[in-house]
Design an enzyme around this catalytic site. Structure first.
Site, PDB file in Angstrom:
ATOM      1  N   ASP A  35       0.817  -1.218   0.000  1.00  0.00           N
ATOM      2  CA  ASP A  35       0.000   0.000   0.000  1.00  0.00           C
ATOM      3  C   ASP A  35       0.852   1.271   0.000  1.00  0.00           C
ATOM      4  OD1 ASP A  35       0.998  -0.236   2.497  1.00  0.00           O
ATOM      5  OD2 ASP A  35      -0.898  -0.014   3.574  1.00  0.00           O
TER       6      ASP A  35
ATOM      7  N   HIS B 287      22.518   2.521 -19.363  1.00  0.00           N
ATOM      8  CA  HIS B 287      21.544   2.879 -18.323  1.00  0.00           C
ATOM      9  C   HIS B 287      21.883   2.155 -17.026  1.00  0.00           C
ATOM     10  CE1 HIS B 287      18.220   4.499 -21.211  1.00  0.00           C
ATOM     11  NE2 HIS B 287      19.249   5.304 -21.098  1.00  0.00           N
TER      12      HIS B 287
ATOM     13  N   ASP C 204      24.923  10.877 -15.268  1.00  0.00           N
ATOM     14  CA  ASP C 204      23.833  11.300 -16.155  1.00  0.00           C
ATOM     15  C   ASP C 204      22.641  11.585 -15.261  1.00  0.00           C
ATOM     16  OD1 ASP C 204      21.743  11.553 -17.942  1.00  0.00           O
ATOM     17  OD2 ASP C 204      22.326   9.833 -19.175  1.00  0.00           O
TER      18      ASP C 204
ATOM     19  N   ASP D  10      18.526  17.302 -18.475  1.00  0.00           N
ATOM     20  CA  ASP D  10      19.155  15.993 -18.670  1.00  0.00           C
ATOM     21  C   ASP D  10      20.615  16.249 -19.079  1.00  0.00           C
ATOM     22  OD1 ASP D  10      19.747  13.373 -19.259  1.00  0.00           O
ATOM     23  OD2 ASP D  10      18.408  13.224 -20.988  1.00  0.00           O
TER      24      ASP D  10
ATOM     25  N   HIS E   6      23.926   4.231 -29.455  1.00  0.00           N
ATOM     26  CA  HIS E   6      22.648   4.924 -29.283  1.00  0.00           C
ATOM     27  C   HIS E   6      22.560   6.151 -30.180  1.00  0.00           C
ATOM     28  CE1 HIS E   6      24.514   8.050 -26.702  1.00  0.00           C
ATOM     29  NE2 HIS E   6      25.156   7.074 -26.090  1.00  0.00           N
TER      30      HIS E   6
ATOM     31  N   HIS F  13      17.398  13.319 -28.163  1.00  0.00           N
ATOM     32  CA  HIS F  13      15.957  13.112 -28.020  1.00  0.00           C
ATOM     33  C   HIS F  13      15.340  14.445 -27.648  1.00  0.00           C
ATOM     34  CE1 HIS F  13      16.498  13.075 -23.595  1.00  0.00           C
ATOM     35  NE2 HIS F  13      17.524  12.271 -23.797  1.00  0.00           N
TER      36      HIS F  13
ATOM     37  N   HIS G 262      12.350  11.868 -22.140  1.00  0.00           N
ATOM     38  CA  HIS G 262      12.313  11.525 -23.566  1.00  0.00           C
ATOM     39  C   HIS G 262      10.968  12.058 -24.044  1.00  0.00           C
ATOM     40  CE1 HIS G 262      15.308   7.985 -22.803  1.00  0.00           C
ATOM     41  NE2 HIS G 262      15.856   9.175 -22.672  1.00  0.00           N
TER      42      HIS G 262
ATOM     43  N   GLU H  61      23.987  14.119 -26.959  1.00  0.00           N
ATOM     44  CA  GLU H  61      24.669  13.264 -25.986  1.00  0.00           C
ATOM     45  C   GLU H  61      25.517  12.174 -26.632  1.00  0.00           C
ATOM     46  OE1 GLU H  61      21.857  10.725 -23.738  1.00  0.00           O
ATOM     47  OE2 GLU H  61      20.282  12.000 -24.536  1.00  0.00           O
TER      48      GLU H  61
ATOM     49  N   TYR I 106      31.996   4.076 -25.704  1.00  0.00           N
ATOM     50  CA  TYR I 106      31.913   3.050 -24.658  1.00  0.00           C
ATOM     51  C   TYR I 106      32.770   1.867 -25.090  1.00  0.00           C
ATOM     52  CZ  TYR I 106      27.839   6.035 -24.193  1.00  0.00           C
ATOM     53  OH  TYR I 106      27.008   7.132 -24.118  1.00  0.00           O
TER      54      TYR I 106
ATOM     55  N   ARG J 134      30.429   9.828 -21.795  1.00  0.00           N
ATOM     56  CA  ARG J 134      29.301  10.482 -22.480  1.00  0.00           C
ATOM     57  C   ARG J 134      29.259  11.918 -21.992  1.00  0.00           C
ATOM     58  NH1 ARG J 134      25.650   7.064 -21.608  1.00  0.00           N
ATOM     59  NH2 ARG J 134      24.512   7.811 -19.785  1.00  0.00           N
TER      60      ARG J 134
ATOM     61  N   GLU K 251      26.582  15.299 -22.294  1.00  0.00           N
ATOM     62  CA  GLU K 251      25.212  15.613 -22.724  1.00  0.00           C
ATOM     63  C   GLU K 251      24.824  17.018 -22.320  1.00  0.00           C
ATOM     64  OE1 GLU K 251      22.198  13.122 -20.871  1.00  0.00           O
ATOM     65  OE2 GLU K 251      20.742  13.642 -22.423  1.00  0.00           O
TER      66      GLU K 251
HETATM   67  N1  GLY Z   1      19.075  10.027 -19.024  1.00  0.00           N
HETATM   68  C1  GLY Z   1      18.631   9.294 -20.131  1.00  0.00           C
HETATM   69  C2  GLY Z   1      19.089   9.883 -21.362  1.00  0.00           C
HETATM   70  O1  GLY Z   1      20.088  10.571 -21.367  1.00  0.00           O
HETATM   71  O2  GLY Z   1      18.470   9.771 -22.371  1.00  0.00           O
HETATM   72 MN    MN Z   2      20.821  11.780 -19.822  1.00  0.00          MN
HETATM   73 MN    MN Z   3      19.291  12.205 -22.595  1.00  0.00          MN
END
Ligand code: GLY
Ligand code: MN
Ligand code: MN
Length: 449
Positions: A46, A252, A269, A280, A359, A363, A370, A394, A398, A416, A418
């Site tokens: 709950d 991720h 991130d 982000d 990737h 986005h 996203h 971004e 890797y 990375r 971003e």
């Molecule tokens: N934090 C997820 C992305 O960078 O898309």
């Molecule tokens: Mn991110």
């Molecule tokens: Mn992102």
């Protein structure tokens, strides 16, 4: 004594929501839209996950509570917005806090009519009758409302031959709302700027605090603390990724359970959410204060890729051009580092680069991390960028720790970077430069200089 329910208010001006509704209503023509509030989700038994309103519902109503349904009726000049809400309930409110109630929905949220949510079925059939279609998002997340709406539509399909009217089609509100949400209004951009500044503050804090011996989870806690302390409307946009050492090569990585070691890179991130709008940011920094030579070489390639990609952002440029610009620099870098051999064009064509960059580069960003919005049109062509759109950039590299066919000193490096970028009338504006990118500057911050 003042009524606590009076504090339940929309976060933007009532006019902002009304204008959005009018634009949406104009687009759905003779339809009627039925939009449920975001679902309440259980963590376990709950115990609930802290409630966050659904983005579309917030966008059109500003109404912050769960258990509500908005019905928008373009054919009725007097009743454009009907809200069904949880009624005032002194006993429940003692436990769970004030509700706007039916009166609040009318007085503060611009509803032309409002009823207790329990009366939805009683009214819904009448509200839908004059429409040619029901605009309702089939997500499977609206509980039994989805089934009730579909049953009503099935009923209209049965009666339409004799009645001559009644909605027999279900259409996706996202086909209109996504395009509206994709181009941000000035009030939205202001919130996104604040969210970007706050995330930058969090990243600066973890660069200063992240050193050998510190747990990845401690940096996550510091980010959460930084965002949440900034105000009641502030929090984390998504669970932070804090990947040290080879964890940085997991895109991720969420466990955040390792202690940082000497010589590690730490990939962070993380974004803040302010008044329902997200940022982000990713930065990667050296735990010991200085990049090693191989780390620095990889870092500078990713940095150059980010710069090239941001250079491709201006009105009229294709969205896909951002990824293409980033990818070209990264693939050339993979060749220079000895990760791949061959011609850049051929390596792009064969997708050999995906082993180290798997990737997309961008986005949309907004109320959802996203965010909604098309990337391609129905012909499969990339959409063009327009002022008011916000996208992330971004790029990353890797290099798996077990890649025994690549130079040893590069194995286990994950980097990375971003930023969040607003498309402006004459180019772009980077919203996230409150936290540095330049490798020398990053080192200075890590060393506390
Ligand atoms: N934090 C997820 C992305 O960078 O898309
Ligand atoms: Mn991110
Ligand atoms: Mn992102």
């Amino acid at each position: 004594m003042s009524d606590p329910a009076a504090a339940v208010r929309p976060s933007l001006s009532a006019d902002t929501y009304r204008h959005r509704r009018e634009r949406f209503l104009a687009a759905i023509g003779e339809g009627v839209a039925v939009l449920p509030a975001g679902p309440e989700l259980l963590k376990s038994r709950d115990t609930e996950i802290p409630y966050r309103q659904g983005s579309d519902f917030h966008y059109l109503t500003g109404f912050p509570e769960p258990g509500a349904v908005a019905v928008l009726t373009p054919h009725d000049a007097e009743h454009r917005l009907t809200l069904f809400v949880r009624p005032r309930d002194p006993e429940r409110e003692v436990w769970n806090g004030a509700r706007a109630g039916v009166e609040g929905a009318r007085e503060r949220f611009g509803a032309d009519a409002a009823y207790p949510i329990e009366q939805l079925d009683e009214h819904l059939k009448k509200l839908l009758e004059p429409a040619d279609a029901v605009w309702f998002s089939l997500t499977g997340l609206a509980g039994d409302l989805e089934m009730r709406v579909l049953r009503l539509v099935a009923g209209f399909r049965g009666t339409r031959p004799r009645a001559g009217k009644g909605p027999v089609d279900v259409r996706d509100p996202g086909s209109v709302l996504d395009a509206m949400r994709l181009v941000k209004e000035p009030e939205e951009i202001a919130l996104m700027r604040t969210a970007a500044d706050l995330a930058a503050r969090g990243h600066l804090a973890v660069m200063r605090a992240g050193r050998p011996g510190v747990g990845e989870w401690e940096l996550q806690a510091l980010l959460d603390h930084t965002y949440r302390s900034a105000g009641a409307e502030c929090g984390t946009a998504f669970p932070a990724i804090v990947g040290s050492g080879a964890n940085a090569t997991t895109l991720h990585y969420h466990a955040n359970s390792r202690r940082i070691e000497e010589g590690d890179l730490v990939l962070v991130d993380s974004g803040a959410e302010v008044g329902m709008y997200c940022s982000d940011i990713t930065r990667t920094f050296p735990a010991s204060g200085r990049f090693s030579a191989p780390q620095r070489r990889v870092y500078d390639i990713v940095r150059a890729s980010l710069d090239a990609a941001i250079g491709a952002i201006h009105p009229g440029a294709p969205f896909s051009g951002v990824h293409e610009a980033a990818r070209r620099v990264l693939v050339q870098g993979m060749v220079d580092l000895g990760l791949l051999t061959g011609e850049v064009d051929a390596l792009i064509e064969s997708e050999a680069f995906k082993r180290f960059y798997m990737h997309q580069t961008s986005h949309w960003l907004g109320m959802d991390v996203h965010d909604v919005g098309m990337y391609r049109d129905s012909a499969g062509e990339s959409v063009d960028l327009q002022p008011g759109m916000v996208l992330t950039v971004e790029p990353g590299l890797y290099i798996p720790a077990d890649a025994d066919d690549v130079p040893e000193e590069l194995r286990g490096i994950g980097i990375r970077l971003e930023d969040d970028v607003l498309v402006t009338v004459d180019g772009n504006e980077i919203l996230t430069r409150g936290v540095p990118l330049d490798a020398d500057e990053v080192e200075r911050i890590c060393l506390g200089e």
